[in-house]
Write a protein that holds these residues in place. Structure first.
Motif, short mmCIF file in Angstrom:
data_model
loop_
_atom_site.label_atom_id
_atom_site.label_comp_id
_atom_site.label_asym_id
_atom_site.label_seq_id
_atom_site.Cartn_x
_atom_site.Cartn_y
_atom_site.Cartn_z
N ASP A 67 5.48 -1.94 -13.22
CA ASP A 67 6.10 -1.40 -12.01
C ASP A 67 7.53 -0.94 -12.27
OD1 ASP A 67 7.42 -3.73 -12.36
OD2 ASP A 67 6.78 -4.68 -10.50
N LYS A 109 -4.19 0.36 -8.03
CA LYS A 109 -4.53 -0.88 -7.33
C LYS A 109 -3.92 -0.85 -5.93
CE LYS A 109 -5.14 -4.76 -9.92
NZ LYS A 109 -4.50 -5.70 -10.86
N GLY A 110 -2.65 -0.40 -5.87
CA GLY A 110 -1.98 -0.30 -4.59
C GLY A 110 -2.73 0.63 -3.65
N GLU A 120 -5.88 -0.85 -2.38
CA GLU A 120 -5.69 -1.81 -1.30
C GLU A 120 -5.48 -1.10 0.02
OE1 GLU A 120 -2.59 -4.42 -2.70
OE2 GLU A 120 -4.01 -5.29 -4.15
N VAL A 121 -4.67 -0.02 -0.03
CA VAL A 121 -4.38 0.71 1.20
C VAL A 121 -5.64 1.39 1.74
CG1 VAL A 121 -3.06 2.62 2.17
CG2 VAL A 121 -2.00 1.09 0.51
N ASP A 130 -1.28 -0.16 -11.72
CA ASP A 130 -0.61 -0.73 -10.55
C ASP A 130 -0.73 0.19 -9.35
OD1 ASP A 130 0.18 -3.10 -11.49
OD2 ASP A 130 2.35 -2.74 -11.31
N VAL A 131 -0.42 1.48 -9.59
CA VAL A 131 -0.45 2.45 -8.49
C VAL A 131 -1.85 2.53 -7.91
CG1 VAL A 131 -0.24 4.90 -7.93
CG2 VAL A 131 1.49 3.78 -9.35
#
Lengths: 775, 121
Positions: free
Chosen positions: A752, A335-336, A339-340, A332-333
């Motif tokens: 998450d 992926k985040g 995206e950023v 998750d991290v």
């Protein structure tokens, strides 16, 4: 001795003694059939001897004295100094029961006040009387079927004949499959088909034409003719679901040693103790090939086991679960971050802008350099200064962007690292899981004794059939299953099977059959308890439920057998005419259902009048991890167990019809009731605050995601707001951490860190089909 | 980067397989909702792998597999199947399917498969 902490040894003593007693029971049952079975006599002697030895270390003198006389008794029997007759057999059975209860009390209360001295005297008395001349005739009733010899292992078939024609094969490939792989026979076929493109197939084990008859397969061996790149062959054989491929070029020498090794395999003594321990190989490679192939060699090593406190395994299991959750969190991290930091053209723009500023500066410099321009013209100088600063600033920004790009590349290696962490985490979890898996065989074997006793007590002739005893499931589940199974088996013998004369009159064999079967189906284990008796008397259920005021008379009259049968699970409902010693009256079946529900399983009953009754228990492979579909309903994430999901459809509101006042959809000709969580649950005594905002099935223009779920019998459609994806979740008990809630089987922590509730599909389907509210 | 064409009539499955493939470092170059779309897309995209659902409207997976293998005898096609479609699986193997995956499956299954496919000659 004083250095020893006996309390620490106690669990080991108890486990071993339990196993010995179970094996003794088994040996005695065999002796009941054949009192001169030398192997069984020797086994019994040896096991009494071990219990004797262990009990003296532990200081249980009463056990020691009793097993001492039993040991002497069996020493006489095995050396043919006396004959095993009925009185001796009976007293030995009594001793086993007493020893079993003694140790059971020891386990639960740390002490037992049972007086074994009387029994010890009885055995001594039996030894003092001269033995009868002839052994007792084998009892007719509880004839254990020969299909499953206790503790049997598959004996490899003779291989010499095949080896003769094997001289042409030049390459042997052994492919090992994951345990419980679905359609494993097709995987074997696929391997053969893929290899067939490169070399000629001489033969295989099991043979291709026999693959259809095989349900589970641990390894597949194939012999090829011709030369080939071994690595290429290995890659071709390595299809999905294969855990290991060994490729070997055969030469004369290799062929020559094969028969010897093959002969060595069956030497592995099928010790009863071994059968009780987790066998690393769930299914033996059907007939072991004439090959020193890894699976065959591995079988010989099975004996090396180690006892581990099951709490430690639970702890490991939990940690492995947490690790998997952490992995999801990492993903998750990442992926985040991805995206950023996603690649944009910012750097290109910066470079371009810098160049443009350079051009402007050069232009300004030219203006300054031209004739007629007055040096010191403040405006132009100032502008040139601005532009220069701008260009320098952009240079700095470009540096930042370069670093960002480097960061992005590092992120990619972070992704790779997470990927391998994930692989390790998954492998670890799977490994720990496997350590908990044990075959159900020993549990089933215990029923030979149960059936014998029931048969003697009820005067009915009963044959026990056991199938799928190699099926593995979580040890804790096996422990929990014992009581419900005993109850169901008792129920089958007592209520299901007719007395021999009645059976004969009905054209059935005098001896009734009770069957215990286990098999894997997908991610579940299915256990059935069946009998070929009279079936459930639905008319009697009808009368009872009316008499007890559970259902109105006219309503009951309209009910079908299918609707009536589930009432056997109702507390306090028993259809037996008389209370018997065995099954008692109407307490039990509801408890059976509760127990199985507690294991996140389900139980169904099918019954045909005159033909018998079958209970079907469905259990998850493990209690700890569950493959699930994550969905969003009213802004919260719920998990649905994948095993219960048939399919997922998206339908428009105008395809929802109202049938008997309930929203219904048609899927390929099948009508399904549609339910929303708002229909099934109450939140703090009322509707969920978001429920009213969600589109209702009446809304014709909206479109709905519907998850089709089933509990074995009934199928319904559950409306969800959003599908998130599949995920393995680690089950956390609500009962332990909060309180049991009907309709929820637990909770899980998502990647998450949020908590997701796990829906109990059985209860949902139940509630939806009966239109009953959950809390 | 290996290139994948995902064929399934269910959007959900396409998303699932596509997502797993991307996470495993593959590029999803196309998606098709039935067999005929897949056959039309294949020569255009020339993917390294096709994942093919068997039961789809219009043209099913077996027919699409046959046509794609006719177009390109080297085509790598992995069939996605339910456990009760054994006969179809057998047909698919005979038609040259590279492998098959039984539904329902988890992400790890697809990841492992893609890793193996990447090194299959």
């Amino acid at each position: 001795m004083s250095d020893f902490n006996l309390a620490e040894l106690l669990p080991f003593y108890l486990d071993e003694t339990d196993e010995n007693i179970a094996a003794l029971n088994d040996a005695l049952l065999r002796l009941e059939q054949d009192p001169e079975d030398a192997k069984a006599l020797a086994e019994a002697f040896r096991m009494f001897h071990s219990i004797k030895g262990a009990s003296v270390v532990m200081g249980f003198d009463a056990v020691n004295r009793l097993t001492h006389v039993l040991e002497s008794l069996f020493d006489q029997l095995r050396t043919k100094k006396r004959v095993l007759d009925r009185p001796v057999l009976d007293v030995t059975f009594r001793c086993l029961d007493e020893l079993r209860d003694y140790h059971r009390e020891l386990r639960s209360e740390n002490r037992s006040d049972r007086d074994l001295a009387g029994l010890t005297r009885d055995v001594e008395a039996a030894m003092a009387t001269p033995s009868t001349a002839s052994p007792p005739p084998p009892t007719a009733a509880p004839a254990p079927t020969p299909e499953v010899a206790p503790g049997s292992t598959t004996t490899p078939i003779a291989t010499a004949a095949i080896l003769v024609e094997d001289d042409v094969a030049t390459i042997r490939i052994v492919v090992e499959f994951e345990p419980n792989l679905q359609l494993v026979d097709m995987k074997a076929r696929l391997v053969a088909e893929r290899l067939a493109g490169k070399a000629r197939i001489a033969r295989s084990d099991p043979p291709l034409e026999k693959l259809d008859e095989i349900e589970s397969l641990a390894a597949f061996t194939i012999w090829l003719v011709g030369a080939g790149d071994l690595d290429e062959l290995r890659a071709l054989a390595d299809v999905d679901g294969v855990v290991r491929v060994s490729v070997e070029a055969l030469d004369e020498a290799a062929t020559a040693v094969e028969p010897e090794v093959a002969e060595a395999v069956p030497v592995v003594e099928p010790e009863p103790e071994v059968a009780l321990k987790p066998d690393m190989e769930p299914e033996p490679p059907a007939p072991a090939p004439a090959a020193p192939a890894p699976p065959a060699v591995k079988r010989a090593k099975v004996v090396e086991t180690i006892r581990v406190d099951s709490d430690r395994l639970d702890n490991l299991m939990n940690l492995a679960g947490e690790l998997v959750i952490n992995k999801a969190r990492f993903i998750d991290v990442a992926k985040g971050l991805d995206e950023v930091l996603r690649g944009s053209d910012a750097r290109g723009l910066a470079v371009e802008t810098e160049e443009r500023l350079d051009t402007i500066m050069r232009g300004l410099d030219q203006v300054v350099g031209t004739a007629g321009f007055k040096a010191g013209d403040g405006v132009v100088d100032r502008w040139a200064g601005h532009v220069r600063r701008l260009r320098d600033d952009f240079h700095a920004i470009r540096g930042e962007l370069d670093r960002l790009r480097m960061g992005r590349e590092r992120l990619k290696s972070l992704g790779d690292a997470i990927h391998s962490l994930g692989r390790v985490a998954d492998g670890l979890q799977k490994g720990v899981l496997e350590t908990r898996m044990v075959p159900i065989g020993p549990l089933f074997e215990r029923f030979r004794r149960v059936i014998r006793d029931l048969s003697l007590a009820s005067g009915k002739e009963v044959v026990l059939r056991i199938e799928g005893e190699k099926t593995e499931l979580d040890k804790r589940m096996i422990d929990e299953l014992s009581d419900p199974l005993i109850h169901m088996v008792r129920n089958s013998v007592d209520h299901g099977l007719e007395p021999p004369d009645v059976r004969e009159a009905a054209g059935k064999p005098r001896a009734g059959t009770v069957s215990l079967q286990a098999s894997h189906r997908g991610n579940s284990v299915v256990i059935t308890v069946g009998d070929d008796g009279r079936g459930i008397d639905c008319e009697r259920i009808r009368r009872k439920i009316v008499a007890k005021g559970l259902v109105a008379r006219d309503e009951a009259e309209a009910m079908t057998d299918r609707e009536l049968t589930p009432y056997i699970w109702h507390p306090g409902l028993s259809t037996a005419e008389t209370v018997t010693e065995i099954s008692g009256r109407g307490v039990g079946m509801d408890i059976v259902k509760d127990r199985i529900d507690n294991l996140s399983g389900g139980v169904d009953v099918r019954s045909t009048p005159g033909q018998g009754t079958t209970f079907i228990i469905r259990l998850p492979l493990t209690l700890a991890i569950m493959s699930s579909l994550l969905v969003r309903i009213y802004d919260e994430v719920y998990a649905l167990p994948l095993d219960h999901i048939d399919e997922i459809v998206e339908i428009r509101g105008d395809r929802i019809a109202t049938v008997q006042g309930r929203p219904t959809i048609e899927i390929r000709g099948r009508f399904l009731a549609l339910a929303t969580l708002g229909d099934l649950f109450r939140w703090g005594g009322g509707a969920h605050p978001s429920a009213s905002a969600a589109p209702r099935p009446g809304d014709r223009s909206a479109s709905f995601h519907v998850v089709i779920v089933q509990n074995g019998e009934t199928t319904i459609g559950l409306v969800v707001d959003q599908l998130i994806g599949m995920q393995e979740v680690v089950l956390k008990s609500l009962e332990k951490n909060y309180q049991p809630v009907r309709g929820l089987s637990g909770a899980s922590i998502l990647g998450d860190g949020r908590v997701s509730l796990i829906l109990d599909v059985d209860a949902l389907v139940d509630a939806a089909s009966r239109r009953r509210d959950l809390p | 980067m290996k290139r994948l064409l995902v064929v399934d009539d269910a959007l959900f499955m396409r998303r699932l397989i596509g997502g797993v493939a991307r996470d495993a470092g593959w590029e999803v170059v196309g998606e098709a909702g039935d067999g005929s779309e897949a056959v039309a897309l294949y020569p255009e995209l020339k993917p390294d792998l096709v994942t093919m659902d068997l039961v789809m409207p219009n043209m099913g997976g077996l027919e699409a597999l046959r046509l794609i293998r006719e177009l390109d005898p080297e085509a790598k096609v992995v069939v996605i199947t339910a456990v009760d479609q054994k006969q179809s699986v057998l047909d698919a193997i005979r038609l040259g399917a590279l492998d098959f995956v039984v539904k329902p499956f988890d992400r790890a299954r697809v990841t492992a498969l893609l890793r193996k496919v990447a090194v299959t000659p």
